[in-house]
Design a protein around this motif. Structure first.
Motif, PDB file in Angstrom:
ATOM      1  N   SER A  15       4.538   3.688   2.557  1.00  0.00           N
ATOM      2  CA  SER A  15       5.606   3.956   1.586  1.00  0.00           C
ATOM      3  C   SER A  15       5.042   3.900   0.173  1.00  0.00           C
ATOM      4  O   SER A  15       3.979   3.306  -0.069  1.00  0.00           O
ATOM      5  CB  SER A  15       6.699   2.889   1.775  1.00  0.00           C
ATOM      6  N   ILE A  17       3.554   3.557  -3.381  1.00  0.00           N
ATOM      7  CA  ILE A  17       2.235   3.676  -4.006  1.00  0.00           C
ATOM      8  C   ILE A  17       1.143   3.811  -2.940  1.00  0.00           C
ATOM      9  O   ILE A  17       0.223   4.630  -3.073  1.00  0.00           O
ATOM     10  CB  ILE A  17       1.952   2.440  -4.908  1.00  0.00           C
ATOM     11  N   ASP A  36      -0.032  -0.766   7.643  1.00  0.00           N
ATOM     12  CA  ASP A  36       1.316  -1.191   7.255  1.00  0.00           C
ATOM     13  C   ASP A  36       1.912  -2.020   8.391  1.00  0.00           C
ATOM     14  O   ASP A  36       1.495  -1.904   9.546  1.00  0.00           O
ATOM     15  CB  ASP A  36       2.222   0.004   6.945  1.00  0.00           C
ATOM     16  N   ALA A  61      -0.378  -3.707  10.981  1.00  0.00           N
ATOM     17  CA  ALA A  61      -0.832  -5.082  10.759  1.00  0.00           C
ATOM     18  C   ALA A  61       0.018  -5.749   9.689  1.00  0.00           C
ATOM     19  O   ALA A  61       0.542  -5.087   8.787  1.00  0.00           O
ATOM     20  CB  ALA A  61      -2.298  -5.083  10.310  1.00  0.00           C
ATOM     21  N   ASN A  62       0.119  -7.063   9.828  1.00  0.00           N
ATOM     22  CA  ASN A  62       0.789  -7.898   8.826  1.00  0.00           C
ATOM     23  C   ASN A  62      -0.294  -8.518   7.950  1.00  0.00           C
ATOM     24  O   ASN A  62      -1.091  -9.327   8.440  1.00  0.00           O
ATOM     25  CB  ASN A  62       1.606  -8.971   9.549  1.00  0.00           C
ATOM     26  N   VAL A  63      -0.317  -8.178   6.667  1.00  0.00           N
ATOM     27  CA  VAL A  63      -1.405  -8.663   5.805  1.00  0.00           C
ATOM     28  C   VAL A  63      -1.373 -10.179   5.614  1.00  0.00           C
ATOM     29  O   VAL A  63      -2.355 -10.757   5.151  1.00  0.00           O
ATOM     30  CB  VAL A  63      -1.417  -7.967   4.423  1.00  0.00           C
ATOM     31  N   ASN A  89      -2.621  -3.482  -1.428  1.00  0.00           N
ATOM     32  CA  ASN A  89      -1.468  -2.899  -2.116  1.00  0.00           C
ATOM     33  C   ASN A  89      -0.122  -3.361  -1.554  1.00  0.00           C
ATOM     34  O   ASN A  89       0.882  -3.312  -2.259  1.00  0.00           O
ATOM     35  CB  ASN A  89      -1.599  -1.369  -2.042  1.00  0.00           C
ATOM     36  N   THR A 140      -3.336  -4.307  -6.135  1.00  0.00           N
ATOM     37  CA  THR A 140      -2.125  -3.910  -6.864  1.00  0.00           C
ATOM     38  C   THR A 140      -1.416  -5.177  -7.302  1.00  0.00           C
ATOM     39  O   THR A 140      -0.791  -5.858  -6.493  1.00  0.00           O
ATOM     40  CB  THR A 140      -1.199  -3.054  -5.985  1.00  0.00           C
ATOM     41  N   ALA A 141      -1.556  -5.499  -8.592  1.00  0.00           N
ATOM     42  CA  ALA A 141      -0.800  -6.631  -9.160  1.00  0.00           C
ATOM     43  C   ALA A 141       0.513  -6.069  -9.676  1.00  0.00           C
ATOM     44  O   ALA A 141       1.206  -5.341  -8.957  1.00  0.00           O
ATOM     45  CB  ALA A 141      -1.625  -7.321 -10.246  1.00  0.00           C
ATOM     46  N   TYR A 155       7.589 -13.931  -7.237  1.00  0.00           N
ATOM     47  CA  TYR A 155       6.867 -12.666  -7.439  1.00  0.00           C
ATOM     48  C   TYR A 155       5.913 -12.792  -8.636  1.00  0.00           C
ATOM     49  O   TYR A 155       4.752 -12.385  -8.568  1.00  0.00           O
ATOM     50  CB  TYR A 155       7.871 -11.531  -7.656  1.00  0.00           C
ATOM     51  N   LYS A 159       1.822 -12.459  -8.419  1.00  0.00           N
ATOM     52  CA  LYS A 159       1.060 -11.398  -9.097  1.00  0.00           C
ATOM     53  C   LYS A 159       0.092 -11.971 -10.139  1.00  0.00           C
ATOM     54  O   LYS A 159      -0.981 -11.422 -10.352  1.00  0.00           O
ATOM     55  CB  LYS A 159       2.014 -10.373  -9.707  1.00  0.00           C
ATOM     56  N   GLY A 186       4.046  -0.793 -14.053  1.00  0.00           N
ATOM     57  CA  GLY A 186       5.356  -1.121 -14.609  1.00  0.00           C
ATOM     58  C   GLY A 186       6.411  -0.779 -13.570  1.00  0.00           C
ATOM     59  O   GLY A 186       6.304  -1.185 -12.419  1.00  0.00           O
ATOM     60  N   VAL A 188       8.061   1.663 -10.985  1.00  0.00           N
ATOM     61  CA  VAL A 188       7.620   2.817 -10.206  1.00  0.00           C
ATOM     62  C   VAL A 188       8.729   3.202  -9.232  1.00  0.00           C
ATOM     63  O   VAL A 188       9.360   2.317  -8.621  1.00  0.00           O
ATOM     64  CB  VAL A 188       6.333   2.491  -9.403  1.00  0.00           C
ATOM     65  N   THR A 190       9.832   3.686  -6.110  1.00  0.00           N
ATOM     66  CA  THR A 190       9.498   3.439  -4.702  1.00  0.00           C
ATOM     67  C   THR A 190      10.673   2.706  -4.047  1.00  0.00           C
ATOM     68  O   THR A 190      11.664   2.411  -4.701  1.00  0.00           O
ATOM     69  CB  THR A 190       8.234   2.554  -4.555  1.00  0.00           C
TER      70      THR A 190
HETATM   71  N1  LIG Z   1       7.569  -0.205  -7.412  1.00  0.00           N
HETATM   72  C1  LIG Z   1       7.336  -0.888  -8.509  1.00  0.00           C
HETATM   73  O1  LIG Z   1       8.060  -0.767  -9.517  1.00  0.00           O
HETATM   74  C2  LIG Z   1       6.133  -1.810  -8.578  1.00  0.00           C
HETATM   75  C3  LIG Z   1       5.804  -2.362  -9.832  1.00  0.00           C
HETATM   76  C4  LIG Z   1       4.714  -3.205  -9.922  1.00  0.00           C
HETATM   77  C5  LIG Z   1       3.966  -3.508  -8.796  1.00  0.00           C
HETATM   78  N2  LIG Z   1       4.308  -2.978  -7.601  1.00  0.00           N
HETATM   79  C6  LIG Z   1       3.492  -3.341  -6.438  1.00  0.00           C
HETATM   80  O2  LIG Z   1       3.043  -2.169  -5.800  1.00  0.00           O
HETATM   81  C7  LIG Z   1       2.741  -2.458  -4.445  1.00  0.00           C
HETATM   82  C8  LIG Z   1       3.323  -1.365  -3.549  1.00  0.00           C
HETATM   83  O3  LIG Z   1       4.724  -1.422  -3.641  1.00  0.00           O
HETATM   84  P1  LIG Z   1       5.671  -0.128  -3.634  1.00  0.00           P
HETATM   85  O4  LIG Z   1       6.420  -0.150  -4.913  1.00  0.00           O
HETATM   86  O5  LIG Z   1       4.908   1.072  -3.252  1.00  0.00           O
HETATM   87  O6  LIG Z   1       6.713  -0.600  -2.526  1.00  0.00           O
HETATM   88  P2  LIG Z   1       7.137   0.008  -1.103  1.00  0.00           P
HETATM   89  O7  LIG Z   1       8.152  -0.934  -0.583  1.00  0.00           O
HETATM   90  O8  LIG Z   1       7.496   1.441  -1.272  1.00  0.00           O
HETATM   91  O9  LIG Z   1       5.798  -0.091  -0.246  1.00  0.00           O
HETATM   92  C9  LIG Z   1       5.283  -1.330   0.164  1.00  0.00           C
HETATM   93  C10 LIG Z   1       4.746  -1.192   1.575  1.00  0.00           C
HETATM   94  O10 LIG Z   1       4.169  -2.459   1.938  1.00  0.00           O
HETATM   95  C11 LIG Z   1       4.506  -2.677   3.311  1.00  0.00           C
HETATM   96  N3  LIG Z   1       4.454  -4.104   3.624  1.00  0.00           N
HETATM   97  C12 LIG Z   1       5.342  -5.064   3.260  1.00  0.00           C
HETATM   98  N4  LIG Z   1       4.990  -6.238   3.788  1.00  0.00           N
HETATM   99  C13 LIG Z   1       3.862  -6.025   4.510  1.00  0.00           C
HETATM  100  C14 LIG Z   1       3.024  -6.859   5.292  1.00  0.00           C
HETATM  101  N5  LIG Z   1       3.300  -8.157   5.460  1.00  0.00           N
HETATM  102  N6  LIG Z   1       1.936  -6.313   5.882  1.00  0.00           N
HETATM  103  C15 LIG Z   1       1.651  -4.998   5.732  1.00  0.00           C
HETATM  104  N7  LIG Z   1       2.416  -4.153   5.014  1.00  0.00           N
HETATM  105  C16 LIG Z   1       3.509  -4.659   4.407  1.00  0.00           C
HETATM  106  C17 LIG Z   1       5.918  -2.122   3.457  1.00  0.00           C
HETATM  107  O11 LIG Z   1       6.248  -1.884   4.812  1.00  0.00           O
HETATM  108  C18 LIG Z   1       5.831  -0.856   2.603  1.00  0.00           C
HETATM  109  O12 LIG Z   1       5.446   0.256   3.384  1.00  0.00           O
HETATM  110  C19 LIG Z   1       3.293  -3.859  -4.182  1.00  0.00           C
HETATM  111  O13 LIG Z   1       2.245  -4.791  -4.190  1.00  0.00           O
HETATM  112  C20 LIG Z   1       4.225  -4.103  -5.356  1.00  0.00           C
HETATM  113  O14 LIG Z   1       4.364  -5.464  -5.654  1.00  0.00           O
HETATM  114  C21 LIG Z   1       5.372  -2.123  -7.458  1.00  0.00           C
END
Ligand SMILES: NC(=O)c1ccc[n+]([C@@H]2O[C@H](COP(=O)([O-])OP(=O)(O)OC[C@H]3O[C@@H](n4cnc5c(N)ncnc54)[C@H](O)[C@@H]3O)[C@@H](O)[C@H]2O)c1
Length: 254
Positions: A15, A17, A36, A61-63, A89, A140-141, A155, A159, A186, A188, A190
């Motif tokens: 999903s 990023i 994922d 996998a669960n990270v 990420n 990805t912070a 959170y 981060k 900032g 995003v 998603t």
């Molecule tokens: N979207 C934003 O505004 C934003 C801003 C700053 C940072 N981030 C960071 O970007 C990164 C990606 O987030 P995103 O916005 O694309 O969100 P997203 O929810 O679209 O994608 C995150 C993905 O991580 C997977 N995931 C969650 N827990 C997991 C686990 N335990 N093991 C494996 N996979 C797992 C989810 O299933 C999902 O597919 C994250 O670290 C988030 O903190 C996002």
């Protein structure tokens, strides 16, 4: 192509990023292990990319689980023989909850995925990179790794921890061919907030005015963050190590 002959592993690949990043790496010639915890969208992405001729392998996998992390790294080495790039990420949000109201299970879940996850993967990837004499890690912070007012406590702490992990690895392993950098996105577009529960009312109403007052009006597309991660992962960023890069349309500059 920047990543020809290279193998990249991306967590949170189903999903947002992570998904955009897998597509970016594949387009630029990398073989990719896409990781994922959610199986169906991950498999759908991999099938779609395989039909386009990409070298990409799905790994559920669960990270937060060390056993799963070991298995995901083994998937890279057993399928492709090596690993060049690790992108930590995967992440979850925390409902904007301030410290005194954070339930212990929320704290533990956010820290386990957002901070332990990257640590566990780095801990297992670094020996591989040392053996190869090279390796690039991009974490990805978040903007929440740079300031206190853009999320809840769990959170924000997770981060800030990712920022510290990034700098520590850069410091300890830079001279042995490993680079470790981080992006701080900032806002995003998603699915990260979707379905995670009802935000903490007081926390949200305290954070939102700060976000609305200082964040740029435009929300980023996931591809814009993926482009910055790919840059840091690539040899174009060969002299960047320990860099904490805001990718936020100027938010942190305000
Ligand atoms: N979207 C934003 O505004 C934003 C801003 C700053 C940072 N981030 C960071 O970007 C990164 C990606 O987030 P995103 O916005 O694309 O969100 P997203 O929810 O679209 O994608 C995150 C993905 O991580 C997977 N995931 C969650 N827990 C997991 C686990 N335990 N093991 C494996 N996979 C797992 C989810 O299933 C999902 O597919 C994250 O670290 C988030 O903190 C996002």
């Amino acid at each position: 192509m920047r990543f020809e002959q290279q193998v990249a592993l991306v967590t949170g690949a189903a999903s947002g990023i992570g998904r955009a990043l897998v597509q970016r790496f594949v387009t630029e010639g990398a073989a990719v292990v896409a990781v994922d915890i959610v199986e169906a969208p991950l498999k759908a992405l991999v099938t779609e990319l395989e039909l386009q001729g990409a070298k990409v392998t799905a790994c559920v996998a669960n990270v937060a689980s060390d056993n799963d992390v070991e298995a995901m790294l083994t998937t890279a080495t057993s399928t492709y023989g090596r690993l060049d790039i690790l992108c930590n990420n995967a992440g979850i949000m925390d409902l904007m909850t301030p410290a005194a109201d954070v339930p212990l299970d929320l704290w533990e879940r956010v820290l386990a995925i957002n901070l332990n996850g990257p640590f566990l993967a780095c801990r297992r990837a670094i020996p591989l990179f040392l053996e190869q004499g090279s390796g690039s890690i991009v974490n990805t912070a978040s903007e929440a790794g740079l300031r206190g007012g853009s999320a809840g406590t769990a959170y924000t702490v997770s981060k800030h921890g990712v920022v510290g992990l990034t700098k520590s690895i850069a410091f300890h392993y830079g001279e042995r061919g490993i680079r470790c950098n981080a992006v701080c996105p900032g806002s995003v577009a998603t699915a990260i907030g979707a379905g995670s529960g009802t935000p903490h009312e007081a926390g949200l109403s305290r954070v939102m005015p700060f976000i609305q007052g200082s964040a740029p009006s435009r929300i980023a597309a996931p591809e814009e963050i993926a482009a910055a991660i790919a840059f840091l992962a690539s040899k174009d960023a060969g002299y960047l190590n320990g860099a904490i890069l805001p990718v936020d349309g100027g938010w942190f500059a305000a």
